[in-house]
Design a protein around this motif. Structure first.
Motif, PDB file in Angstrom:
ATOM      1  N   VAL A   8       8.223  53.365  42.196  1.00 21.65           N
ATOM      2  CA  VAL A   8       7.925  52.433  43.303  1.00 21.65           C
ATOM      3  C   VAL A   8       9.503  51.789  43.590  1.00 21.65           C
ATOM      4  CG1 VAL A   8       7.099  50.389  43.906  1.00 21.65           C
ATOM      5  CG2 VAL A   8       5.816  51.934  42.443  1.00 21.65           C
ATOM      6  N   THR A   9       9.959  51.925  44.888  1.00 23.30           N
ATOM      7  CA  THR A   9      11.101  51.581  45.378  1.00 23.30           C
ATOM      8  C   THR A   9      11.270  49.925  44.966  1.00 23.30           C
ATOM      9  OG1 THR A   9      10.315  50.657  47.692  1.00 23.30           O
ATOM     10  CG2 THR A   9      11.091  52.940  47.099  1.00 23.30           C
ATOM     11  N   ASP A  10      12.507  49.525  44.861  1.00 22.66           N
ATOM     12  CA  ASP A  10      12.923  47.976  44.490  1.00 22.66           C
ATOM     13  C   ASP A  10      12.430  47.261  45.573  1.00 22.66           C
ATOM     14  OD1 ASP A  10      13.972  48.725  42.179  1.00 22.66           O
ATOM     15  OD2 ASP A  10      16.181  48.673  42.940  1.00 22.66           O
ATOM     16  N   ASP A  11      12.424  47.597  46.817  1.00 26.18           N
ATOM     17  CA  ASP A  11      11.943  46.821  48.083  1.00 26.18           C
ATOM     18  C   ASP A  11      10.485  46.584  47.854  1.00 26.18           C
ATOM     19  OD1 ASP A  11      11.994  45.740  50.604  1.00 26.18           O
ATOM     20  OD2 ASP A  11      11.044  47.360  51.318  1.00 26.18           O
ATOM     21  N   MET A  12       9.745  47.513  47.608  1.00 26.75           N
ATOM     22  CA  MET A  12       8.267  47.519  47.415  1.00 26.75           C
ATOM     23  C   MET A  12       7.976  46.561  46.404  1.00 26.75           C
ATOM     24  SD  MET A  12       6.848  48.794  49.990  1.00 26.75           S
ATOM     25  CE  MET A  12       5.223  48.872  49.503  1.00 26.75           C
ATOM     26  N   ARG A  34     -11.341  41.757  46.362  1.00 26.35           N
ATOM     27  CA  ARG A  34     -12.152  41.360  45.205  1.00 26.35           C
ATOM     28  C   ARG A  34     -11.743  41.558  43.887  1.00 26.35           C
ATOM     29  NH1 ARG A  34     -17.382  43.720  48.246  1.00 26.35           N
ATOM     30  NH2 ARG A  34     -15.782  45.426  48.733  1.00 26.35           N
ATOM     31  N   LEU A  35     -10.643  41.731  43.761  1.00 34.27           N
ATOM     32  CA  LEU A  35      -9.980  41.754  42.245  1.00 34.27           C
ATOM     33  C   LEU A  35     -10.022  40.418  41.620  1.00 34.27           C
ATOM     34  CD1 LEU A  35      -7.122  44.379  42.297  1.00 34.27           C
ATOM     35  CD2 LEU A  35      -9.565  44.879  41.552  1.00 34.27           C
ATOM     36  N   ASP A  36     -10.373  40.133  40.524  1.00 32.78           N
ATOM     37  CA  ASP A  36     -10.088  38.978  39.706  1.00 32.78           C
ATOM     38  C   ASP A  36      -8.531  38.640  39.619  1.00 32.78           C
ATOM     39  OD1 ASP A  36      -9.506  39.348  36.591  1.00 32.78           O
ATOM     40  OD2 ASP A  36     -10.913  40.957  37.360  1.00 32.78           O
ATOM     41  N   ASP A  37      -8.192  37.453  39.495  1.00 31.37           N
ATOM     42  CA  ASP A  37      -6.938  37.023  39.367  1.00 31.37           C
ATOM     43  C   ASP A  37      -5.808  37.908  38.350  1.00 31.37           C
ATOM     44  OD1 ASP A  37      -7.159  35.607  41.326  1.00 31.37           O
ATOM     45  OD2 ASP A  37      -6.992  33.757  40.279  1.00 31.37           O
ATOM     46  N   GLU A  38      -6.679  38.017  37.108  1.00 25.04           N
ATOM     47  CA  GLU A  38      -6.116  38.630  36.038  1.00 25.04           C
ATOM     48  C   GLU A  38      -5.623  39.991  36.190  1.00 25.04           C
ATOM     49  OE1 GLU A  38      -6.158  39.002  31.104  1.00 25.04           O
ATOM     50  OE2 GLU A  38      -8.056  38.806  32.139  1.00 25.04           O
ATOM     51  N   THR A  39      -6.651  40.806  36.819  1.00 26.52           N
ATOM     52  CA  THR A  39      -6.515  42.430  36.998  1.00 26.52           C
ATOM     53  C   THR A  39      -5.545  42.486  38.232  1.00 26.52           C
ATOM     54  OG1 THR A  39      -8.831  42.772  36.536  1.00 26.52           O
ATOM     55  CG2 THR A  39      -7.998  44.391  37.795  1.00 26.52           C
ATOM     56  N   PHE A  40      -5.704  41.619  39.062  1.00 21.85           N
ATOM     57  CA  PHE A  40      -4.503  41.606  40.217  1.00 21.85           C
ATOM     58  C   PHE A  40      -3.279  41.512  39.708  1.00 21.85           C
ATOM     59  CE2 PHE A  40      -2.279  39.957  43.987  1.00 21.85           C
ATOM     60  CZ  PHE A  40      -2.612  40.892  44.993  1.00 21.85           C
ATOM     61  N   ASN A  41      -2.915  40.530  38.911  1.00 21.00           N
ATOM     62  CA  ASN A  41      -1.475  40.402  38.444  1.00 21.00           C
ATOM     63  C   ASN A  41      -1.291  41.383  37.291  1.00 21.00           C
ATOM     64  OD1 ASN A  41      -1.129  38.046  40.071  1.00 21.00           O
ATOM     65  ND2 ASN A  41      -1.981  36.761  38.230  1.00 21.00           N
ATOM     66  N   MET A  42      -2.234  41.997  36.695  1.00 14.58           N
ATOM     67  CA  MET A  42      -1.855  43.368  35.872  1.00 14.58           C
ATOM     68  C   MET A  42      -1.118  44.280  36.807  1.00 14.58           C
ATOM     69  SD  MET A  42      -5.083  43.406  33.207  1.00 14.58           S
ATOM     70  CE  MET A  42      -5.137  42.246  31.818  1.00 14.58           C
ATOM     71  N   LEU A  43      -1.972  44.505  37.985  1.00 12.47           N
ATOM     72  CA  LEU A  43      -1.577  45.561  39.154  1.00 12.47           C
ATOM     73  C   LEU A  43      -0.204  45.250  39.498  1.00 12.47           C
ATOM     74  CD1 LEU A  43      -1.969  47.927  40.893  1.00 12.47           C
ATOM     75  CD2 LEU A  43      -3.294  46.187  42.282  1.00 12.47           C
ATOM     76  N   ILE A  44       0.084  44.156  39.780  1.00 13.66           N
ATOM     77  CA  ILE A  44       1.502  43.777  40.097  1.00 13.66           C
ATOM     78  C   ILE A  44       2.514  44.005  39.057  1.00 13.66           C
ATOM     79  CG2 ILE A  44       3.104  41.731  40.780  1.00 13.66           C
ATOM     80  CD1 ILE A  44       0.723  40.760  42.311  1.00 13.66           C
ATOM     81  N   GLY A  45       2.176  43.721  37.892  1.00 10.61           N
ATOM     82  CA  GLY A  45       3.027  44.086  36.711  1.00 10.61           C
ATOM     83  C   GLY A  45       3.240  45.466  36.725  1.00 10.61           C
ATOM     84  N   LYS A  46       2.272  46.469  36.607  1.00  8.44           N
ATOM     85  CA  LYS A  46       2.152  47.873  36.452  1.00  8.44           C
ATOM     86  C   LYS A  46       2.950  48.389  37.543  1.00  8.44           C
ATOM     87  CE  LYS A  46      -0.419  48.825  32.884  1.00  8.44           C
ATOM     88  NZ  LYS A  46       0.090  49.321  31.512  1.00  8.44           N
ATOM     89  N   ILE A  47       2.915  47.715  38.744  1.00  9.68           N
ATOM     90  CA  ILE A  47       3.727  48.431  40.035  1.00  9.68           C
ATOM     91  C   ILE A  47       5.104  48.086  39.617  1.00  9.68           C
ATOM     92  CG2 ILE A  47       4.369  48.155  42.279  1.00  9.68           C
ATOM     93  CD1 ILE A  47       1.292  47.587  42.928  1.00  9.68           C
ATOM     94  N   ARG A  48       5.447  47.097  39.240  1.00 11.30           N
ATOM     95  CA  ARG A  48       6.774  46.440  38.981  1.00 11.30           C
ATOM     96  C   ARG A  48       7.461  47.373  37.704  1.00 11.30           C
ATOM     97  NH1 ARG A  48       9.130  42.486  41.242  1.00 11.30           N
ATOM     98  NH2 ARG A  48      10.206  41.675  39.441  1.00 11.30           N
ATOM     99  N   ASP A  49       6.686  47.821  37.053  1.00 10.78           N
ATOM    100  CA  ASP A  49       7.264  48.410  35.759  1.00 10.78           C
ATOM    101  C   ASP A  49       7.289  50.236  36.010  1.00 10.78           C
ATOM    102  OD1 ASP A  49       7.185  46.305  34.262  1.00 10.78           O
ATOM    103  OD2 ASP A  49       5.243  46.694  33.246  1.00 10.78           O
ATOM    104  N   SER A  50       6.768  50.469  37.209  1.00  8.27           N
ATOM    105  CA  SER A  50       6.818  51.689  37.678  1.00  8.27           C
ATOM    106  C   SER A  50       8.261  52.368  38.113  1.00  8.27           C
ATOM    107  CB  SER A  50       5.834  52.169  38.585  1.00  8.27           C
ATOM    108  OG  SER A  50       5.943  53.433  39.272  1.00  8.27           O
ATOM    109  N   TYR A  51       8.904  53.715  37.544  1.00  4.45           N
ATOM    110  CA  TYR A  51       9.909  54.191  38.159  1.00  4.45           C
ATOM    111  C   TYR A  51       9.797  54.841  39.495  1.00  4.45           C
ATOM    112  CZ  TYR A  51      11.653  53.544  33.440  1.00  4.45           C
ATOM    113  OH  TYR A  51      12.167  52.723  32.274  1.00  4.45           O
TER     114      TYR A  51
END
Length: 228
Positions: free
Chosen positions: A215-219, A196-213
């Motif tokens: 998290v694997t490149d595959d994930m 039930r996350l709104d789109d903005e929060t959901f995409n922020m989450l994806i951005g944070k995950i992709r910025d994380s050292y």
């Protein structure tokens, strides 16, 4: 008080640092430019000199640093958990920016036998519908509760509590990204199934995950496909 707090802060001010920091905290032009380590040291000095009660009783905020200093004093002082949470309760309504919120959330390190009282303490703030009280609860979760016992409760809590404020959304996204880094399978399943996350929060989450050292490149590639 023997310690002249304002005099010590003015002595340590850095105008260039104040100008830089003010750009990161919209709506605040009251910065002196005192760096966080200096404020932490001053807080401990107030406590070591046993002047913390008088400091709190006579506290009058003039600058952003006054809020940070009070946050550090009530986080460092040696009191039992009930008294500390009472001090926190008085302070939390004063938080109106991410800097004070996050510095405060990250300072007190609860003992294991204190953590459940802290958990119960923060949950009502998610019901407050106030951007920074909700961010406080979310960041406390990130700093102290991303473990096997609480991860599912964190995900459920942030999934069901929403606020239109940017800083709450970013705090919730960051906390969920910490959950992803530590428990990728649990968090990924939550993200790719109904949530039930709104789109903005959901995409922020994806951005944070992709910025994380952490998290694997595959994930990172997998979560990129989920972007709304």
């Amino acid at each position: 008080m023997n310690i002249d707090v304002q005099k010590m802060m003015f002595k340590s001010r850095d105008e260039a640092y104040a100008a830089f920091s003010s750009k990161l905290i919209p709506g605040r032009d009251d910065l002196l430019g005192v760096r966080i380590p200096i404020l932490r040291k001053l807080a401990k000095m107030i406590i070591d000199e046993d002047e913390w009660n008088e400091y709190l009783d006579t506290w009058e905020p003039h600058h952003l640093e006054d809020y940070l200093l009070r946050a550090f004093v009530i986080s460092y002082v040696k009191v039992d958990v009930d008294e500390r949470l009472s001090l926190f309760k008085d302070f939390i309504p004063l938080i109106d920016n991410w800097s004070v919120c996050d510095s405060f959330s990250n300072t007190w390190k609860p003992k294991e036998n204190e953590k459940e009282k802290l958990w119960e303490f923060i949950l009502p703030y998610l019901e407050s519908d106030d951007e920074f009280r909700m961010r406080y609860a979310a960041t406390i979760m990130a700093f102290h509760f991303v473990d096997e016992q609480h991860v599912n409760d964190i995900i459920r809590s942030l999934d069901t509590h929403h606020n239109d404020g940017y800083y709450y959304k970013m705090g919730a996204a960051w906390t969920l990204s910490v959950c992803f880094a530590k428990f990728p399978d649990i968090t990924y399943d939550y993200m790719r199934n109904e949530n039930r996350l709104d789109d903005e929060t959901f995409n922020m989450l994806i951005g944070k995950i992709r910025d994380s050292y952490r998290v694997t490149d595959d994930m990172k590639s997998k979560v990129k496909l989920l972007k709304r």
